[in-house]
Design an enzyme around this catalytic site. Sequence first.
Site, PDB file in Angstrom:
ATOM      1  N   SER A   1       0.824  -1.205   0.000  1.00 54.99           N
ATOM      2  CA  SER A   1       0.000   0.000   0.000  1.00 54.99           C
ATOM      3  C   SER A   1       0.863   1.262   0.000  1.00 54.99           C
ATOM      4  O   SER A   1       1.976   1.257   0.546  1.00 54.99           O
ATOM      5  CB  SER A   1      -0.897  -0.013   1.241  1.00 54.99           C
ATOM      6  OG  SER A   1      -1.946   0.911   1.112  1.00 54.99           O
ATOM      7  N   PRO A   2       0.369   2.360  -0.580  1.00 53.09           N
ATOM      8  CA  PRO A   2       1.114   3.619  -0.509  1.00 53.09           C
ATOM      9  C   PRO A   2       1.353   4.032   0.941  1.00 53.09           C
ATOM     10  O   PRO A   2       0.425   4.022   1.754  1.00 53.09           O
ATOM     11  CB  PRO A   2       0.187   4.615  -1.220  1.00 53.09           C
ATOM     12  CG  PRO A   2      -0.673   3.779  -2.104  1.00 53.09           C
ATOM     13  CD  PRO A   2      -0.873   2.486  -1.362  1.00 53.09           C
TER      14      PRO A   2
ATOM     15  N   GLN B   1       1.197   6.795  -7.040  1.00 50.26           N
ATOM     16  CA  GLN B   1      -0.026   7.454  -6.581  1.00 50.26           C
ATOM     17  C   GLN B   1       0.190   8.961  -6.675  1.00 50.26           C
ATOM     18  O   GLN B   1       1.093   9.510  -6.036  1.00 50.26           O
ATOM     19  CB  GLN B   1      -0.345   7.057  -5.139  1.00 50.26           C
ATOM     20  CG  GLN B   1      -1.675   7.614  -4.640  1.00 50.26           C
ATOM     21  CD  GLN B   1      -1.890   7.367  -3.160  1.00 50.26           C
ATOM     22  OE1 GLN B   1      -1.218   7.970  -2.326  1.00 50.26           O
ATOM     23  NE2 GLN B   1      -2.810   6.469  -2.822  1.00 50.26           N
TER      24      GLN B   1
ATOM     25  N   TYR C   1      -7.288  15.063   1.235  1.00 52.22           N
ATOM     26  CA  TYR C   1      -6.413  15.855   0.387  1.00 52.22           C
ATOM     27  C   TYR C   1      -7.266  16.575  -0.662  1.00 52.22           C
ATOM     28  O   TYR C   1      -8.489  16.493  -0.643  1.00 52.22           O
ATOM     29  CB  TYR C   1      -5.319  14.976  -0.202  1.00 52.22           C
ATOM     30  CG  TYR C   1      -4.437  14.358   0.860  1.00 52.22           C
ATOM     31  CD1 TYR C   1      -3.786  15.165   1.793  1.00 52.22           C
ATOM     32  CD2 TYR C   1      -4.285  12.978   0.971  1.00 52.22           C
ATOM     33  CE1 TYR C   1      -2.993  14.609   2.788  1.00 52.22           C
ATOM     34  CE2 TYR C   1      -3.488  12.413   1.969  1.00 52.22           C
ATOM     35  CZ  TYR C   1      -2.860  13.242   2.879  1.00 52.22           C
ATOM     36  OH  TYR C   1      -2.087  12.691   3.870  1.00 52.22           O
TER      37      TYR C   1
ATOM     38  N   ARG D   1      -8.148   6.068  -5.561  1.00 48.77           N
ATOM     39  CA  ARG D   1      -8.368   5.807  -4.129  1.00 48.77           C
ATOM     40  C   ARG D   1      -9.397   6.800  -3.605  1.00 48.77           C
ATOM     41  O   ARG D   1      -9.290   8.004  -3.844  1.00 48.77           O
ATOM     42  CB  ARG D   1      -7.072   5.926  -3.331  1.00 48.77           C
ATOM     43  CG  ARG D   1      -7.319   5.845  -1.817  1.00 48.77           C
ATOM     44  CD  ARG D   1      -6.057   5.675  -0.996  1.00 48.77           C
ATOM     45  NE  ARG D   1      -5.635   4.285  -0.968  1.00 48.77           N
ATOM     46  CZ  ARG D   1      -4.874   3.764  -0.011  1.00 48.77           C
ATOM     47  NH1 ARG D   1      -4.462   4.503   0.994  1.00 48.77           N
ATOM     48  NH2 ARG D   1      -4.520   2.499  -0.048  1.00 48.77           N
TER      49      ARG D   1
ATOM     50  N   ARG E   1       1.428  -1.529   7.091  1.00 45.96           N
ATOM     51  CA  ARG E   1       2.286  -1.817   8.246  1.00 45.96           C
ATOM     52  C   ARG E   1       2.946  -3.201   8.192  1.00 45.96           C
ATOM     53  O   ARG E   1       4.116  -3.326   8.568  1.00 45.96           O
ATOM     54  CB  ARG E   1       1.501  -1.629   9.538  1.00 45.96           C
ATOM     55  CG  ARG E   1       1.200  -0.167   9.842  1.00 45.96           C
ATOM     56  CD  ARG E   1       0.384  -0.016  11.118  1.00 45.96           C
ATOM     57  NE  ARG E   1       0.138   1.385  11.444  1.00 45.96           N
ATOM     58  CZ  ARG E   1      -0.868   2.103  10.948  1.00 45.96           C
ATOM     59  NH1 ARG E   1      -1.723   1.530  10.112  1.00 45.96           N
ATOM     60  NH2 ARG E   1      -1.031   3.362  11.287  1.00 45.96           N
TER      61      ARG E   1
END
Length: 795
Positions: free
Chosen positions: A441-442, A520, A601, A649, A743
Site C-alpha cells: 500500500s502507498p 499514486q 487531500y 483511491r 504496516r
Amino acid sequence: MERAVSAPTPGARGCVDVRLRRGARPAPTGPQSGDATSHARRIAIIGGGPGGLYAAALLKRLRPDREVTVWERNAPDDTFGFGVVLSDETLGGIEHADPAVHEALQQHFVRWDTIDIVHRGTRQTSTGHGFAALGRKRLLEILHDRCRALGVELRFHTEAPDPARLAEAYDLVIAADGVHSTTREAYAHVFRPHVATHHCRYIWLAADFALDAFRFEIAETEHGVMQLHGYPYAADASTVIVEMREEVWLAAGFGELDEQESVEHCAKIFADALGGRPLRSNKSAWTTFRTVVNERWSHGNVVLLGDAAHTAHFSIGSGTKLAVEDALALAACLEEQDCLERALAAYEAERRPVVASTQRAARASLEWFENLRLYLDQPPRRFAFNLLTRSRRVTHDNLRLRDAHFTEAVEREFGCPPGTPPMFTPFRLRGLTLRNRVVVSPMDMYSATDGLPDDFHLVHLGARALGGAGLVMTEMVCVSPEGRITPGCTGLYTGRQAEAWKRVTAFVHTRAPGTAIGVQLGHSGRKGSTKLMWEGMDEPLEDGNWPLVAPSPIPYKPCSQAPRELSRAQLTDIREQFAAAAARAARAGFDLLELHCAHGYLLSGFLSPLTNRRTDAYGGSFARRLRFPLEVFDAVRGVWPEEKPLTVRISATDWAEGGNTAEDAVEIARAFAAHGADAIDVSTGQVVADERPEFGRSYQTPFADRIRHEVGVPVITVGAISSWDDVNSLILAGRTDLCALARPHLYDPHWTLHAAAEQGYDGPGVVWPAPYRAGSRRPRTGRTDAPKPRLTLGT
C-alpha cells in the site's frame, strides 16, 4: 427518603470513601475483617436470565455465606426464545467453575458439526464446525435448580426495586436486565449507552422436529430476499429465525399480519426447509435488532452484565455465551481483587476487548445478511464460503482445517490451480497482469528533499519489490511544490524528479521481474505545509510555510493554516499539473497510476460536503462536488498510456455526521468507473479531524465489498489486513480483488515471500530472487526433537 441529586447515584464500596448526602441513609459497609470479599457479602441481581442466574450460582458457590437475591418479573418458565447455542470455549469455562452445572448441561445437549447452506435449489454442506445447543427453558431450569441448591433466593413475578434503593441496601447490584435494561436507562448519564438499530426485521420461531444441521436457507420472493437461520436444540425441536430487510417485510405484508398469520406465512415460504411441517411461536413478534454499546459498565456498586451491557447479533450465536462469560469473569474478579472498585474495573478491563471483538464480528455478520442481495449471483460454493466467513471469525485456513474437501472445492470453482492459495492467483487490470493479489500500500515516507526521491526510496521500494508482492505502490507523489504534505514529500513536478523515479522503476523491473510498480498522484490541499510525521503529524510548520489552497477556506484543525478557496483559473492550473505529472510518470516507467481522491487531500476535499462549501459549479450537489475530481481524472487518463491501468483511491466514508457515507461511496465509485477507472482503491476517513472511525480487523473491507458488487468494478481493499489468511479469505469470498497492506510490509519487507513459504507454496505466483533462495525456509530457532518425558516420579 430522597437524594439531594436529580439522578440517583449508587452507593460506593470498598476502596472509595462513602460520602453521605443529606437525607440518605448510610450504605452498609459489610464486615471489616480484611477478607478480600468483604465488600460483596449482600448481592442483588436484577434479571433472571441465564447470565444473572449463572452469576448468582457462581457467587454463592464461591462464598456460601453470601446473601444473593435474584429478581425476575416473569414466571420461572417464561422465555421468549427456544434454543441456546454454546461454544466449547464457554463450556470449558463452565466446567472449570461449576462442574455440577456443566454435568447437567451435558445431559441435555444436542450436538452436531454440519452447516447446510441452501440457495437457488442447491445445498452446500460444510462439516467440522462443532455446535452444542439445548432448549432455553431447560437451561433456565438447570440454573434455577442450581441456585436453589446453593441457597440463592429467587423472586419470580416480582419487579426489582429501584436500582438506587438496591444500591443503598446491598453491597453489589448486578444489572442483568437485558437489552431494554431499566437500570442502564436510570444511569444513562453515567453508562452513556449507544443503541443502534439496523435494517432487518426478524422473528424467533420453532419447529417440532430436529434439523440435522445448522441450516441457512435463502428465499428469493417477489417481494425481495428472505433468509432462514435454523438449528436443532432438542431431539424433537429446532429454533427457526426468519429475517429480511425492512422494505421486504413491508412489501410482503407482514406488518399487517397477526402473530399466527406471520407464523403460517413463514412456514409456507420455507416449506422445503421444514419438509412442509408447521412452525410455532411463543409470544413471537417481529423486531429489529438493537446493538448496545456502553461507554462504562459500572457506577459505584452497580454493574452491567450481558445484554444490559452489550449485544451482538444472533447470527453468530453470542448473546447467552457473552452473558455467561461475563458472569464467570465478574465472579473471578471479585475473588481476585481486594475491593469492589478494583474488582469492577478489572471485570470491565477483562471483558471489554473480548466483547468489542465479538461485536465487530457480529456487526460484520449482521451487515452481510442485510446486504445478502449483493451476493445472490455468486457461484454456489463461493456464496457458501462467503456466508461461512462473513464475520471474519471463520477464515480460509480455519475452514480448511475443519473441512478441507469443501474448501478445496471452493478453490477449484474460483480457479486456483492445485496447491495454489487464492492470494497467489493472477489478476489482470487492462494490459497489466499481476502475478498475485498482494499490494504494498502507498505509505508516506517523508524522506525526500525538494520532492526528489533518493537512495532511501530506491531501497525502500526495491526491498518490497524483492519481497514478492504483485504490485508495489509509491507514497503519494505530489504534483506541485505547494501540493506537498510536508517538506519531505516526493514529487513529479520536474524532469529531474522523473529521472530519479525512473531509477526506482528500472531497479524493480530488472531485479524483481514480475513485480509491477505503481505511482499514486495527489495534492495535499488544506492538509499541506505540515511537519514530518514523527515531528508532529498534521501540525503546521514553525517556519518555511507555503500557502494552502482547498475547495473552501476551512482549516483542517483549529491550529492549521487556513487555505484559500481555489479560483476557476487555479482549478485549471491544478488539473494541468496532474496531467503533466501523469505524463512524467509514464516516462519514468510506472506500470499503474492511482489518483488520490481520499483522506481529505485536495480532490477528496471536493468530494466531501464537510469540506466543500462552494456555491459555484464545483460545489453544492453531489454531481457538482464530483465535477473537479472527474475533470482531473479525465485529464490524467488522456495522457496516461492506454494499455496501462488507472485506479482511484477514495474515502468510502468520512466517519463523521453530515459527511459522505457508504451509499455516497458507491455513487462516487460508479462515476469514476463510468469515466474509465480500472479499479477503486477503497479506504476510509481522514477527511475531517473530528472523525469517529470504527477500527477493527479488515474494518474497511465491507465498503470495498459493497462497491465491488453494486458497481461491478474491481476493488482494492486496505485497512488492518495483517495475515495471509485474511488475504486468502477476502479474495476467495469475493469481497475484494486485491489486498493492500501497509504496516505488515514495514515490519517485514518480504511479507509475501514468507506467506508463500508458510503455506508451502512454490509456484509462479511468487518468486524468490535467486540470491535469496537459500532463505526460503524458516530458520530453526532451537531443538524440537528432544525425547519427551515418559514418567514423572513423586518425592
